[in-house]
Design an enzyme around this catalytic site. Structure first.
Site, PDB file in Angstrom:
ATOM      1  N   LYS A   1       0.779  -1.107  -0.099  1.00  8.75           N
ATOM      2  CA  LYS A   1       0.080   0.207  -0.046  1.00  8.75           C
ATOM      3  C   LYS A   1       0.799   1.186   0.058  1.00  8.75           C
ATOM      4  CE  LYS A   1      -3.998  -0.389   0.289  1.00  8.75           C
ATOM      5  NZ  LYS A   1      -4.898  -0.250  -1.096  1.00  8.75           N
TER       6      LYS A   1
ATOM      7  N   HIS B   1      -1.735   3.156  -7.391  1.00  6.27           N
ATOM      8  CA  HIS B   1      -3.219   3.946  -7.763  1.00  6.27           C
ATOM      9  C   HIS B   1      -2.924   5.376  -8.220  1.00  6.27           C
ATOM     10  CE1 HIS B   1      -5.047   0.344  -5.867  1.00  6.27           C
ATOM     11  NE2 HIS B   1      -4.498   0.771  -4.719  1.00  6.27           N
TER      12      HIS B   1
END
Length: 353
Positions: free
Chosen positions: A77, A95
């Site tokens: 992450k 992302h």
């Protein structure tokens, strides 16, 4: 190619219990000649001692910032905000390639420091298929939480568990009313996971995939009690639901679980909310009357950290054993350069090109 040095970092997010490489696969990497450094992490589901026993070197939490320049920093992450410049090659889910909030800032940190993002979402084979993904478990948990919420048995804050214990809570109990459920994107990894969770809960879900979403029937979406979205769009498509749809007086929908959590992206197929939910507050009420609850947690598989990490690590192991500047990793690097160009970010010469 010089010997590969992988540096498995601690995850900054406090609810992230997963790891991209489990100790059993770490042993295979070290046996093949890969140098693997593993940071101490109090929350990782596997203790650092298991990695040491597999031949890995132990390092303090967050010490990746001073790792040797040729080390490849491996995580899952988001990175912490500091350092402001990133000099290493990093492997994680960034992302940042679909104009998400913060994308330009993240890619700018790499460009300024001369590092590179090798985004796991874009680690694909020659046919463009993902080589390692958490999709099945994301879908499974997205549907499981929706079932528990709809049946009034979702307890917050959420805590990591095992599949055995989770499935025990999904079994129908006396007094549970029947309800209708819809899985959008049912044939993909996430969709198969969502369908499996509904099966475990004794719910025969309606399954939609490409044929049904090409000309999506929004009234049919609203006509189900529970809907789980597993579609992550890569090209613009009409939204599956719009704000005005939520006020439809005929709406039967009461629980909406968005597994993809593409909030903030122009490709978001569910632009009906502006922020995700989390382990502390897993549910947000979008409408009061009749009620409509949203579940949109962007690290769902971490609720089953052992199972999801083991599956992901097994899939990631072959690409790591073949790490280099061509093939899947070369495509990752190309996609990073493309993303920088698309955002007008000027790169310096990357030291690992």
């Amino acid at each position: 190619m010089s010997e590969l040095h992988l540096w498995l970092r601690h995850e900054a997010r406090t609810t992230e219990r997963r790891t991209p490489v489990v100790p059993a696969d770490a042993r295979r990497l070290t046996a093949s000649g890969v140098h693997l450094t593993v940071e101490e992490s109090p929350q990782r589901i596997f203790p650092v001692e298991e990695y040491e026993a597999a031949g890995c070197r132990r390092a303090p939490t967050g010490s990746w910032v001073t790792a040797p320049p040729d080390a490849v920093i491996l995580g899952l992450k988001e990175l912490p905000d500091e350092p402001s410049v990133l000099t290493h090659r990093h492997v994680f889910f960034g992302h940042a390639y679909k104009q998400q909030p913060g994308a330009a800032e993240l890619l700018g940190r790499f460009a300024t420091g001369g590092g590179a993002l090798l985004d796991l979402e874009y680690l694909v084979d020659d046919q463009g298929r993902r080589l390692a993904a958490f999709g099945f478990w994301a879908g499974y948990l997205g549907a499981a939480l929706a079932v528990l919420r709809h049946r009034g048995r979702l307890v917050a804050p959420l805590r990591p568990t095992t599949k055995e214990d989770l499935d025990a809570t999904l079994e129908p109990a006396a007094g549970d009313e029947e309800f209708t459920a819809l899985v959008i994107g049912a044939l993909g990894r996430s969709g198969r996971g969502a369908t499996a969770a509904f099966d475990a809960a004794g719910v025969a879900a309606t399954r939609w995939d490409l044929a049904e979403t090409r000309d999506l029937d929004r009234a049919a979406v609203l006509g189900h009690d529970v809907t789980v979205n597993c579609v992550l769009a890569t090209t613009p498509v009409p939204p599956f639901l719009r704000e005005t749809d939520l006020d439809d007086p005929a709406r039967r929908l009461r629980t909406l679980s968005d597994v993809t959590c593409d909030v903030g992206s122009p490709l978001n197929v569910l632009p009906v909310y502006d922020r995700t939910t989390d382990w502390t507050e897993p549910v947000r009420r979008l409408r009061k009357e009749p009620p409509l609850d949203l579940i949109a947690i962007d690290n769902l598989p971490s609720l089953l950290p052992r199972e999801s990490s083991t599956d992901f690590s097994a899939a990631l192991l072959p690409p790591l054993l073949g790490f280099g500047t061509s093939g899947p990793w070369g495509r990752c690097l190309d996609r990073f350069h493309q993303a920088c160009r698309e955002l007008g970010i000027e790169e310096g010469k990357l030291p690992h090109d």
